[in-house]
Scaffold this active site. Structure first.
Site, short mmCIF file in Angstrom:
data_model
loop_
_atom_site.label_atom_id
_atom_site.label_comp_id
_atom_site.label_asym_id
_atom_site.label_seq_id
_atom_site.Cartn_x
_atom_site.Cartn_y
_atom_site.Cartn_z
N HIS A 235 0.82 -1.21 0.00
CA HIS A 235 0.00 0.00 0.00
C HIS A 235 0.86 1.27 0.00
O HIS A 235 0.34 2.35 -0.24
CB HIS A 235 -0.99 0.00 1.16
CG HIS A 235 -0.38 0.25 2.51
ND1 HIS A 235 -0.02 -0.76 3.37
CD2 HIS A 235 -0.08 1.40 3.15
CE1 HIS A 235 0.46 -0.25 4.49
NE2 HIS A 235 0.43 1.07 4.38
N ASP A 268 0.15 -7.60 1.35
CA ASP A 268 0.56 -6.22 1.58
C ASP A 268 2.08 -6.08 1.63
O ASP A 268 2.64 -5.42 2.50
CB ASP A 268 -0.06 -5.66 2.86
CG ASP A 268 0.10 -4.14 2.96
OD1 ASP A 268 0.23 -3.50 1.90
OD2 ASP A 268 0.12 -3.61 4.08
N SER A 347 4.71 2.48 7.79
CA SER A 347 4.42 1.33 6.94
C SER A 347 5.65 0.91 6.14
O SER A 347 6.28 1.72 5.47
CB SER A 347 3.29 1.66 5.97
OG SER A 347 2.05 1.63 6.62
#
Length: 502
Positions: A235, A268, A347
């Site tokens: 993402h 992911d 992230s």
């Protein structure tokens, strides 16, 4: 059949777009963590009023040389006036002219003669009188001693206090005040400390800046080999996968361009590459050996603040977490939960153990239930993709650009709310057969409408729980499963097959 999700289930897009909000997709409401674009001077103490009522008639002069009697020797200027008129300046002074008797008020001319006349007029004391108390001689002696003491104290305080009636501390010896200070230190820290681990890891952790069709964003990543490959979250870079730019900022502040090697929305995870082969890679640890309570360190660029280090512990293991959005970008993570501070921008950064090995890839944070913010901050509940999964997927992405997903070949009924996870009861236009007859479940005898209650020894009570448990396995693994069919519970063993995703 490539997935265990209901194709018609409406998921919200990931947190790349500020105006869209992901739904709650599991036991906790989660979201990805990509970042969207000199001492004051004290007042003088008040003047003491302790001496305010001191008589002002006492001469403010230092005592002179002492006579045999102890009284200060008067100077010529101190001589009493010849007229014999009372002089207030000599009140109480034993040097007053004509002093006789007690001397308590001697200081006015003529007082000595009056005292003598008064004494001569008194009858001589009898023997009885002498027995009842001290005689006049004793009283005179006591008065003289009292006057002497008063004179000495008066001269002492008169010289010390001076005309201002304040104590002068300027002559006191205050000594030297020494404030303890630490000696010369060192920046080296012992091996195994957080500071030592952070110092070794920071050169391998990067900040990733992405510009794509959906806007700009910032995330983190880390070097995994000497070929310039960097592991991060899908993402983080998905916005540039179909056109856009990726810039990697190294720990020294230099920036280089990067390209996407491969990415997978279900796990992911993504791998990007830069034209640098001199960067030190981090060592990948073994996440299956992690236990709850292990100390951990998170490194990344929360809120765009590069090279940020936080620490905490492993709070829980095998958390089924499903952040993300519509079908293709929905993630299924058998996550490591941690209370190390993770915020938007973390992230893709590493979660390290106390050997400095990567045991997870930071991916999502929990959101307080009921909140509507697309992005929230750390509340002490963060989630990382286990390193065992990350290594396997990264190798597949580098080799083929795609990752393999283990599947059992069924379509799940997401409207079912009972215990366990129910397979769709009948065929639909969008899903096809609820059970693929050539898939692992079909070959094991699973039927439409069966309720899966346990997968590989792990109870499941929601569709995402089952999908996460399946995705944590490898293609070709043999797994056990228990299903409820009517009033019966059936145990089966199946071999997981695989399908490629992106």
């Amino acid at each position: 059949m490539s997935d265990e999700r209901d194709p018609a289930d409406p998921w919200q897009p990931p947190d790349q777009q500020p105006d869209q909000q992901p739904d709650s997709t599991g036991p906790v409401d989660v979201e990805h963590t990509r970042e969207l674009s000199g001492s004051p001077v004290p007042p003088a103490p008040p003047t003491s009023s302790w001496w305010a009522d001191e008589p002002t008639g006492w001469p403010a002069t230092a005592p002179g040389p002492a006579e045999a009697t102890g009284w200060p020797v008067p100077s010529a200027a101190d001589a009493p006036p010849a007229s014999g008129v009372a002089d207030p300046a000599y009140a109480g002074s034993p040097q007053a002219a004509g002093q006789a008797g007690s001397g308590a008020y001697a200081g006015q001319a003529g007082y000595g003669a009056q005292d003598a006349a008064w004494a001569a007029s008194q009858p001589a004391p009898t023997t009885a009188d002498r027995r009842t108390g001290p005689g006049w001689g004793a009283l005179v002696a006591v008065a003289a001693v009292a006057s002497l003491v008063a004179a000495i104290l008066g001269g002492l305080f008169g010289g010390w206090l001076g005309a201002t009636n304040r104590v002068d501390f300027s002559s006191l010896d205050r000594g030297q005040t020494t404030i303890p200070r630490a000696g010369a230190g060192a920046t080296a820290r012992p091996s195994g400390s957080i500071a030592s681990i952070a110092a070794a890891a920071l050169p391998s952790v990067v900040t990733i800046k992405v510009k794509g069709a959906d806007g700009a964003g910032t995330g983190s990543g880390f070097v995994i080999d000497h070929a310039g490959h960097i592991l991060t979250n899908n993402h983080v870079v998905a916005g540039a996968a179909a056109g856009g730019s990726i810039t990697v900022e190294l720990s020294d502040g230099s920036q280089v361009d990067a390209t996407v090697t491969g990415h997978d929305g279900s796990y992911d995870l993504a791998v990007i590459k830069i034209a640098r082969t001199d960067l030190p890679p981090l060592t990948m640890g073994i996440s299956k050996d992690v236990v709850v309570g292990d100390p951990v360190i998170a490194v990344g660029a929360p809120l765009g603040l590069e090279s940020t280090v936080t620490s905490g512990i492993v709070s829980a293991l095998n958390r089924p977490v499903s952040p993300g959005g519509d079908g293709n970008t929905q993630s299924f993570i058998n996550a490591i939960q941690t209370d190390a501070a993770i915020n938007p921008g973390n992230s893709g950064g590493p979660l390290l153990d106390m050997q400095g090995h990567v045991i997870g890839v930071n991916s999502a944070i929990a959101r307080v239930p009921g909140t509507t913010d697309t992005q929230s901050g750390n509340i002490g509940v963060g989630f990382s993709i286990p390193s065992d999964q990350a290594v396997k997927t990264a190798e597949q992405l580098i080799k083929t650009g795609k990752a393999q997903h283990p599947v059992i070949g069924v379509v799940l009924d997401r409207q079912y709310s009972g215990a366990g996870v129910r397979i769709l009861q009948q065929k639909t236009a969008s899903s096809g057969d609820p059970v693929d007859p050539n898939g692992p479940a079909g070959k094991a005898g699973i039927k439409a409408g069966d309720v899966i209650v346990e997968f590989d020894g792990r109870r499941v009570n929601a569709p995402d729980d089952l999908v996460v448990a399946i995705r944590a396995k490898n293609v070709g693994d043999h797994v056990s499963m228990k299903v409820r069919r009517g009033s019966q519970t059936i145990s089966v063993t199946l071999v997981l097959s695989g399908t490629s995703g992106s």
